[in-house]
Scaffold this motif. Sequence first.
Motif: not given
Length: 359
Positions: A44-46, A301-307, A311-320
Motif C-alpha cells: 500500500k505504498f502506492h 530506494g527502488m521501492i520508494a521510487g516505485a511508490a 503516486n505521482f503518475k510518472l510511469a509509462g502507460g502501455a499501448a492499447a
Amino acid sequence: MNPLMIGTGIAVGAAAVVLTMMGNPANMGFCIACFLRDIAGACKFHQAAVVQYVRPEIVGLVLGSAVMSLAAKEFKARAGSSPAVRFVLGACVMIGALVFLGCPLRMVIRMGGGDLNAYVGLAGFVLGILIGIFFLKRGFSLKRNYNAAPSDGFSLTGTLLLLFIIFVAAPGLFALSTAGPGSKHAPVFVALGIALVVGALAQRSRLCMVGGLRDAIMFRDFNLLSGFAAIFVTVLAGNILLGNFKGFSTYLQPIAHAAQLWNLLGMTAAGWGSVLLGGCPLRQLILAGEGNGDSAVTVFGMIAGAAIAHNFKLAGGAAAVKAGVYNAGGIGVNGQIALGIIFVILLAVSVMNLPKDND
C-alpha cells in the motif's frame, strides 16, 4: 567464455519463459523493477490497483543469493558507501525503468519476445552506460564500504522473508490486484523455488546486465555480456518453441509503449544510474543477499521510487486500442518533468563524486 555465466544466462531465460507459461504476464517472466513495484503496491505504498502483488521471485532471488554466499563462505556484512546517495540513485533508476516499463533484465526478455520497442530501450541503456563510463574514467566513486554488523548484512533478506511469511499466512493484509499485470502470477511456491535457483546461480556467476556492457566497452571483457546474450537467445528460442513468437514489431507489445523518445530516455537514466551504483537492479538484489547493506539501501530506494512513480503518475502507460483507436502509450507531463529532474540529479551525483584536487 565462462560456462557458468552462459549456464546462468540460459537458466534465467528458461525461468522467464517457464514463469510466463505458468501465469506471469507476457514478456515479464522476470522483471526486477516491475516486481518491486508490485511489492510496493501490495504494501500500500502506492494505490495503482493493477500492479499490486507480493512477488515471490524477489524473495527467492535474495534468499538464494544469501544461502549460496553462506555456503561458499562469501557472505560478508558490509556497508557505509554513501548510503543516502545510493537510496536516491535507486529511486532514480526505478523511475527511469518504469518510464520504459521494465528493468534491464525485462528489456532483454522483451527483446527475445520480439518487442522492437525494447531495442530502442537498449540504445538508451547503452547511452546511459557510456555516460556513466565517462565519469568512471575520471575517477567517480561513492567511496569504499566497511565491515558491518550482521544486522546490516541480513537487513533485506530478513525483511523480504518476513514479508513473504506474512503474505502466505495472512494475504488479506495486503492490497492484491484483481485485474491487470498484478493479477497475473505463477503459483507462489513454484515462483519462489525457481527464483531461489536463479538467485544462487547469479551469486556464483556475478551476472549483471550493466556490468556486461560496461566491461565490454571499458576492458573488452565479454564474460558478463555472454550471460546477457544467453538470456536473449534462450527467451527467443523458448518463445518460438511455445508458439508465442509472432515476429518483431513495435505494435501492441505486452505491457509496453511505442513512445520511442521516452523508451530511450527512460533506459538512459536506468543505465547511467546503474553504472554509478556499480550494478543493475538484479545485481543489487544479489549483492544485498551476500550481505551488502549498501545494496539493500539501494533496493529500498527502488521501492520508494516505485511508490513515487505511481503516486505521482510518472510511469509509462502501455499501448492499447480503445474504441478501435490505437494509442501508442507513453508518459504524461509529470513523467517528462520527473525524468528531466532525474538527469539533473544523476549529473550532480556524477560531478560531486569526482576526485577533488586535494584528494
